[in-house]
Each structure stands twice: as structure tokens, then as C-alpha cells.
Design a protein around this motif. Structure first.
Motif, PDB file in Angstrom:
ATOM      1  N   LYS A   1      -3.666   3.063  -0.899  1.00 28.91           N
ATOM      2  CA  LYS A   1      -4.097   2.229  -2.015  1.00 28.91           C
ATOM      3  C   LYS A   1      -2.864   1.531  -2.584  1.00 28.91           C
ATOM      4  O   LYS A   1      -1.722   1.831  -2.216  1.00 28.91           O
ATOM      5  CB  LYS A   1      -4.799   3.069  -3.072  1.00 28.91           C
ATOM      6  CG  LYS A   1      -6.128   3.639  -2.602  1.00 28.91           C
ATOM      7  CD  LYS A   1      -6.828   4.403  -3.721  1.00 28.91           C
ATOM      8  CE  LYS A   1      -8.152   4.972  -3.236  1.00 28.91           C
ATOM      9  NZ  LYS A   1      -8.862   5.734  -4.307  1.00 28.91           N
ATOM     10  N   LEU A   2      -3.073   0.599  -3.485  1.00 30.64           N
ATOM     11  CA  LEU A   2      -1.970  -0.218  -3.994  1.00 30.64           C
ATOM     12  C   LEU A   2      -0.932   0.594  -4.748  1.00 30.64           C
ATOM     13  O   LEU A   2      -1.268   1.500  -5.528  1.00 30.64           O
ATOM     14  CB  LEU A   2      -2.521  -1.310  -4.907  1.00 30.64           C
ATOM     15  CG  LEU A   2      -3.266  -2.468  -4.244  1.00 30.64           C
ATOM     16  CD1 LEU A   2      -3.840  -3.389  -5.312  1.00 30.64           C
ATOM     17  CD2 LEU A   2      -2.352  -3.252  -3.306  1.00 30.64           C
TER      18      LEU A   2
ATOM     19  N   LEU B   1      -4.416  -5.871   2.145  1.00 33.92           N
ATOM     20  CA  LEU B   1      -4.716  -4.623   2.859  1.00 33.92           C
ATOM     21  C   LEU B   1      -3.992  -4.545   4.197  1.00 33.92           C
ATOM     22  O   LEU B   1      -3.808  -5.563   4.865  1.00 33.92           O
ATOM     23  CB  LEU B   1      -6.232  -4.516   3.078  1.00 33.92           C
ATOM     24  CG  LEU B   1      -7.073  -4.222   1.834  1.00 33.92           C
ATOM     25  CD1 LEU B   1      -8.551  -4.166   2.189  1.00 33.92           C
ATOM     26  CD2 LEU B   1      -6.629  -2.904   1.190  1.00 33.92           C
TER      27      LEU B   1
ATOM     28  N   GLU C   1      -4.367  -8.261  -8.070  1.00 31.05           N
ATOM     29  CA  GLU C   1      -4.634  -7.341  -6.962  1.00 31.05           C
ATOM     30  C   GLU C   1      -5.084  -5.975  -7.475  1.00 31.05           C
ATOM     31  O   GLU C   1      -5.996  -5.358  -6.897  1.00 31.05           O
ATOM     32  CB  GLU C   1      -3.378  -7.202  -6.094  1.00 31.05           C
ATOM     33  CG  GLU C   1      -3.028  -8.482  -5.342  1.00 31.05           C
ATOM     34  CD  GLU C   1      -1.597  -8.535  -4.865  1.00 31.05           C
ATOM     35  OE1 GLU C   1      -1.225  -9.523  -4.184  1.00 31.05           O
ATOM     36  OE2 GLU C   1      -0.803  -7.606  -5.183  1.00 31.05           O
TER      37      GLU C   1
ATOM     38  N   LEU D   1       0.828  -1.198   0.000  1.00 26.57           N
ATOM     39  CA  LEU D   1       0.000   0.000   0.000  1.00 26.57           C
ATOM     40  C   LEU D   1       0.866   1.252   0.000  1.00 26.57           C
ATOM     41  O   LEU D   1       1.904   1.310   0.666  1.00 26.57           O
ATOM     42  CB  LEU D   1      -0.918   0.014   1.224  1.00 26.57           C
ATOM     43  CG  LEU D   1      -1.916  -1.148   1.364  1.00 26.57           C
ATOM     44  CD1 LEU D   1      -2.825  -0.897   2.561  1.00 26.57           C
ATOM     45  CD2 LEU D   1      -2.730  -1.340   0.096  1.00 26.57           C
TER      46      LEU D   1
ATOM     47  N   GLN E   1      -8.641  -4.132  -6.705  1.00 29.25           N
ATOM     48  CA  GLN E   1      -8.799  -2.772  -6.202  1.00 29.25           C
ATOM     49  C   GLN E   1      -9.807  -1.990  -7.041  1.00 29.25           C
ATOM     50  O   GLN E   1     -10.630  -1.232  -6.507  1.00 29.25           O
ATOM     51  CB  GLN E   1      -7.450  -2.050  -6.195  1.00 29.25           C
ATOM     52  CG  GLN E   1      -7.531  -0.609  -5.716  1.00 29.25           C
ATOM     53  CD  GLN E   1      -6.169   0.037  -5.589  1.00 29.25           C
ATOM     54  OE1 GLN E   1      -5.637   0.164  -4.494  1.00 29.25           O
ATOM     55  NE2 GLN E   1      -5.596   0.442  -6.714  1.00 29.25           N
TER      56      GLN E   1
ATOM     57  N   TYR F   1     -10.073   1.766   5.578  1.00 35.23           N
ATOM     58  CA  TYR F   1     -11.107   0.943   4.945  1.00 35.23           C
ATOM     59  C   TYR F   1     -12.316   0.755   5.871  1.00 35.23           C
ATOM     60  O   TYR F   1     -12.861  -0.327   6.019  1.00 35.23           O
ATOM     61  CB  TYR F   1     -10.516  -0.372   4.450  1.00 35.23           C
ATOM     62  CG  TYR F   1      -9.563  -0.114   3.300  1.00 35.23           C
ATOM     63  CD1 TYR F   1     -10.014  -0.119   1.988  1.00 35.23           C
ATOM     64  CD2 TYR F   1      -8.228   0.215   3.533  1.00 35.23           C
ATOM     65  CE1 TYR F   1      -9.150   0.170   0.922  1.00 35.23           C
ATOM     66  CE2 TYR F   1      -7.364   0.506   2.480  1.00 35.23           C
ATOM     67  CZ  TYR F   1      -7.831   0.490   1.183  1.00 35.23           C
ATOM     68  OH  TYR F   1      -6.988   0.792   0.146  1.00 35.23           O
TER      69      TYR F   1
ATOM     70  N   PHE G   1      -7.203  -8.662  -3.546  1.00 35.50           N
ATOM     71  CA  PHE G   1      -6.956  -7.291  -3.064  1.00 35.50           C
ATOM     72  C   PHE G   1      -7.075  -7.209  -1.542  1.00 35.50           C
ATOM     73  O   PHE G   1      -6.210  -6.628  -0.872  1.00 35.50           O
ATOM     74  CB  PHE G   1      -7.933  -6.326  -3.744  1.00 35.50           C
ATOM     75  CG  PHE G   1      -7.895  -4.940  -3.179  1.00 35.50           C
ATOM     76  CD1 PHE G   1      -6.754  -4.135  -3.309  1.00 35.50           C
ATOM     77  CD2 PHE G   1      -8.982  -4.414  -2.498  1.00 35.50           C
ATOM     78  CE1 PHE G   1      -6.716  -2.859  -2.786  1.00 35.50           C
ATOM     79  CE2 PHE G   1      -8.950  -3.141  -1.971  1.00 35.50           C
ATOM     80  CZ  PHE G   1      -7.814  -2.353  -2.107  1.00 35.50           C
TER      81      PHE G   1
END
Length: 477
Positions: free
Chosen positions: A362-363, A477, A372, A356, A376, A394, A473
Motif C-alpha cells: 500500500k502507499l 500501483l 493518491e 508502495l 487509496q 491487487y 492511485f
């Protein structure tokens, strides 16, 4: 009309219904104050104070009933789920425990997930096709409830402290491979460079000082002391009205929130009456509470101090102050004890998520796999997940009502009346792979189950590839 009998919805197996979708409990009754009542529901909010049956006789009777109680729950679980130990290759929890994979909820005979997703809620309800594993999960002993701890925790506490957390009337019901790793690691917001500050140990009264002296300040250290100290509880106390073989000082906050996370211990929420309506609650993680503003699955408590005080004074005793006084409740001092406990809890961090990005969480496209990245996109797009679970933690810090009662009539399951749940807190998804089982009552055993549940509830019509990507995904996290 008071006492009017009504036919129990789905009172036993029906054509096309999944096994375990409902029990063969007796007919429900209708009460003008309480609505639907299950057999054994008391028409009062109060528990009996004077226990006239001798403790030895109570223990003998309930011990003899235990095997039947657990057999009934085991049959329900086996009918609802595929309970095999089938883990994912290459994906583990933070300390290396394999993650269970695949859809474990069993479907009604002759139905596929895609066919079910193509139906409206009314069609699913009319045809009685709501999957059994999507119904609320009852407590293993719904008629009484109370805290139930996994065997691995009971064994370690007995080894370290000589205390016995085993109940003579009920035991933990889920296989160990479906619960969080034990003991879970502890990550601190103040000392991220240390990694797991628990050093792989279960933190108790016997080692907390050795592990944390020099890392925490004295007030935080005292807060941790209180979090691992035992206080009287409904089933664990020094009176004869208990469910442990011997009198005890009680249980600690970290008995359920093991190492500030969770060991999947469960009990019943104290806020609801009658007994059949009380919801099983799977222990949520305390990681990241410093970034949360609502506490309790439905209570909407506004601070971690409120939560700490409420749990120890009310949830420990099913919200009954008379029983609490009888069993020896310890009233925590808000200005010193509660404050110190909260200060430590607010240091508990989410586990590292190296894929992240730093700010928006976010990725990072340079680190993530194509699967993944697609997941997302589904999460923030078609899947509508981000409506309730936005970055960076989240969670939107709100409560939402999924209105699952659209899919089934009121249904009695092992003493638990499946009916409208109301609004439930949006729990954070950061570090979610460390926190099985899922949903507030633990009815969903895997992330794949969770995706299928929300695909139906939100009527998303995700493809198989989109579902798979979404799971990939959430695992990072």
C-alpha cells in the motif's frame, strides 16, 4: 421454436441512445440448443475441413473486402469513443510512453455521467441509455476472428526475422496511442537490480540468447527460446487455409505477450459457440504470473503450465483439434518443453512501484501525494475495488460475474451478440498503467473509462473528486 425470428433489440439508432450502441444487422433467430443466433452463425460447433475454393481466389476476395471490414469497425469505434491523442502530463508507462487520459466513452445525447449514475440498472435498460463504449467490443472481423497484431509489432518482426504477420483480410483497429508501449520492458524476480533486461529491444529468436545468456539458467533459457519460437496457428500456417499471403511457421507466444507483457493483440476466445457469442480477448500481461492461481479470462486453468499447453494446443486453433491436426499443431511435451516455458514465465515481475510499501504494497504516506492517498482510501473503502483487487498484487485470484446484462437487452453489434458474459477472472492491477486498453476485451480505453464503468456497474455513486483520486492511485500501483 427452431428458426423462429425475433426482433433484434436496438437494431439501429434509437432516440436517446448513443451512436454505435447497436448495428443494423439482420434479425436474430432462436435455436433450442444454442439460444440466440446472429446472421451467419453456424448451427454446428465444427469448422469446415475441406476448403474447395483455390487460395488465390480466397485471397483476392477477402483482400477486396478488407477495406469495407475496417471501415465498418472504424465507424463503430468513432461512434463509441473520443479517439484523440490526449495524454497525461507527467505520467508515463515504465519506459516513458505517455498515458492517455480522460473519459473517452461517449454518452447518449442529453445525458451526464452523474445523471446516469443516479439511475437504476432497470431504468438504464428501459431507456436504452447504456453507453455504447460499455457494450462488449467486437472483433474487427467477428465472423472469423483470429489473431490480429498491431502494426508496430508487424513492422519489427519483419525487420528482425523477415516474417510477415500481416493478414490480408483484417488489420488492427485501435490507434497506437491507446496500446502498451512497444517494446515493453522486462523485469525479472531473480535479478531486480538489472531493471529492464530487454535493454529496450523486442525479444525474438534473433536476440534472446545474446540478451539472456548469463542471466538465466539453461532450462529457463530454453523455455524462453520456445516462447519466441513459431508454431502453426489458425490464420498463420503452411496450408492454403490461412490469412497470410505466404505460408509460414506460425506465431509465437511472445507475438501477443510481447516481452512477457502485452502489445494489445486481440483474437476471439475459443471456448464459446456460436460465433456471435465468442468474446474478443485483449492480450493480458504475463507479469506476476508466479503470484496468480487462475489463468485464462474464463477458463479457470489452475497453473501456468496448464495455460501454456492449453493456449498452444487449443486457443491457437479455436478449440478445434481436427483443424489443429490439419494445420500442423505441435504437441508440446509437458515434462520438458511446457515445464521450461513455465519456469521462465514465472520469473516475470511487475514493474517497480516506488511509492508502495515493502510488505503490504500500500502507499507510503511519505512518498504519496494527497490525491493518491485519497484515492487509496476510495479504493479500499467506498469504491469497493479491494473486494476483488486486494493488495499485494491487487487481485483475489477468483472470478466474478458483473452481470452487465442488467443494463441492456441482447444487442447485436457488428456480428457480436452482447449478452450475459458470465464470470471473468480478476486480473492484477499492479502495473496497470502499462496495460491499456482495459477489461478482458479492451472495450475501456483509459483508467477514467474504467472508473466510470465500475461506478455504474457497482452502483457506487462516486463524486468527481473521488473518481479523479481513484485514477491517481491506480497510476502508481
Amino acid at each position: 421454436m427452431p428458426g423462429q425470428a425475433i426482433a433484434e433489440p436496438q437494431a439501429g439508432p434509437k432516440p436517446g441512445a448513443a451512436a454505435g450502441a447497436a448495428s443494423t444487422d439482420s434479425a436474430l433467430t432462436l435455436d433450442p440448443r444454442l439460444g440466440l443466433l446472429a446472421p451467419g452463425d453456424r448451427k454446428t460447433s465444427y469448422a469446415p475441413v475441406d476448403i474447395e475454393e483455390p487460395f488465390a481466389q480466397i485471397m483476392k476476395r477477402l483482400s477486396a473486402e478488407k477495406s469495407g471490414v475496417m471501415r465498418r469497425q472504424a465507424d463503430l469505434l468513432a461512434e463509441r469513443y473520443d479517439l484523440a491523442n490526449r495524454s497525461s502530463k507527467g505520467v508515463t508507462m515504465s519506459r516513458g510512453k505517455p498515458i492517455q487520459t480522460g473519459i473517452r466513452v461517449k454518452l447518449p445525447a442529453g445525458v451526464t455521467w452523474s445523471a446516469l449514475a443516479g439511475m437504476t440498472p432497470a431504468e438504464i435498460k428501459d431507456k436504452k441509455l447504456w453507453p455504447a463504449g460499455f457494450f462488449p467490443l467486437p472483433h474487427a472481423k467477428q465472423g472469423e476472428g483470429g489473431m490480429v497484431f498491431p502494426k508496430v509489432h508487424i513492422t519489427e518482426i519483419k525487420k528482425q526475422e523477415g516474417r510477415d504477420l500481416e493478414r490480408f483480410d483484417v488489420e488492427f483497429d485501435l490507434p497506437e496511442h491507446f496500446i502498451p508501449e512497444f517494446p515493453p520492458p522486462i523485469f525479472l524476480t531473480t535479478r531486480p537490480e538489472l531493471g529492464d533486461v530487454s535493454r529496450g529491444q523486442l525479444v525474438t529468436t534473433q536476440n534472446f540468447f545474446e540478451l539472456f545468456d548469463g542471466i538465466l539458467n539453461p532450462k529457463q533459457l530454453d523455455g524462453l527460446r520456445l516462447l519466441v519460437s513459431q508454431f502453426p496457428q489458425q490464420q498463420f500456417n503452411q496450408t492454403s487455409d490461412r490469412r497470410s499471403a505466404k505460408p509460414s511457421l506460425g506465431v509465437s507466444c511472445f507475438e501477443c505477450h510481447t516481452n512477457g507483457h502485452s502489445n494489445a493483440a486481440f483474437h476471439l476466445v475459443g471456448d464459446v459457440r456460436p460465433q456471435s457469442h465468442r468474446r474478443r480477448i485483449d492480450t493480458p500481461s504475463l507479469r506476476g504470473v508466479n503470484q496468480q492461481r487462475l489463468f485464462g479470462s474464463q477458463r479457470a486453468l489452475r497453473s501456468i503450465e496448464d495455460f501454456t499447453e492449453f493456449e498452444q494446443r487449443a486457443a491457437y486453433f479455436d478449440g478445434d483439434p481436427v483443424i489443429a491436426q490439419k494445420k500442423g499443431v505441435h504437441f508440446l511435451d509437458r515434462g520438458s518443453e511446457v515445464h521450461a516455458m513455465a519456469e521462465f514465465q514465472e520469473l516475470l515481475d511487475f514493474p517497480p512501484a516506488p511509492k508502495l510499501r515493502v510488505l503490504d504494497r500500500k502507499l507510503d504516506p511519505k512518498l504519496a501525494t494527497p490525491e493518491e492517498m485519497r484515492g487509496q482510501e476510495v479504493f479500499f473503502g467506498k469504491g469497493q475495488c479491494a473486494n476483488c483487487h486486494p493488495a499485494p498484487i491487487y487481485s483475489d485470484n477468483f472470478m466474478h460475474d458483473l452481470r452487465t446484462e442488467r443494463f441492456f437487452p441482447p444487442t447485436l453489434i457488428n456480428g457480436r451478440l452482447a449478452i450475459a458474459d458470465g464470470a471473468i477472472k480478476t486480473f492484477p492491477l499492479r502495473g496497470i498503467k502499462d496495460s491499456p486498453p482495459y477489461l478482458h476485451d479492451g472495450r475501456l480505453l483509459t483508467l477514467e473509462d474504467t472508473v466510470e464503468f465500475f461506478n455504474l456497474v457497482l452502483e457506487l455513486k462516486l463524486s468527481d473528486q473521488e473518481k479523479s483520486d481513484l485514477v491517481a492511485f491506480m497510476r502508481v500501483l
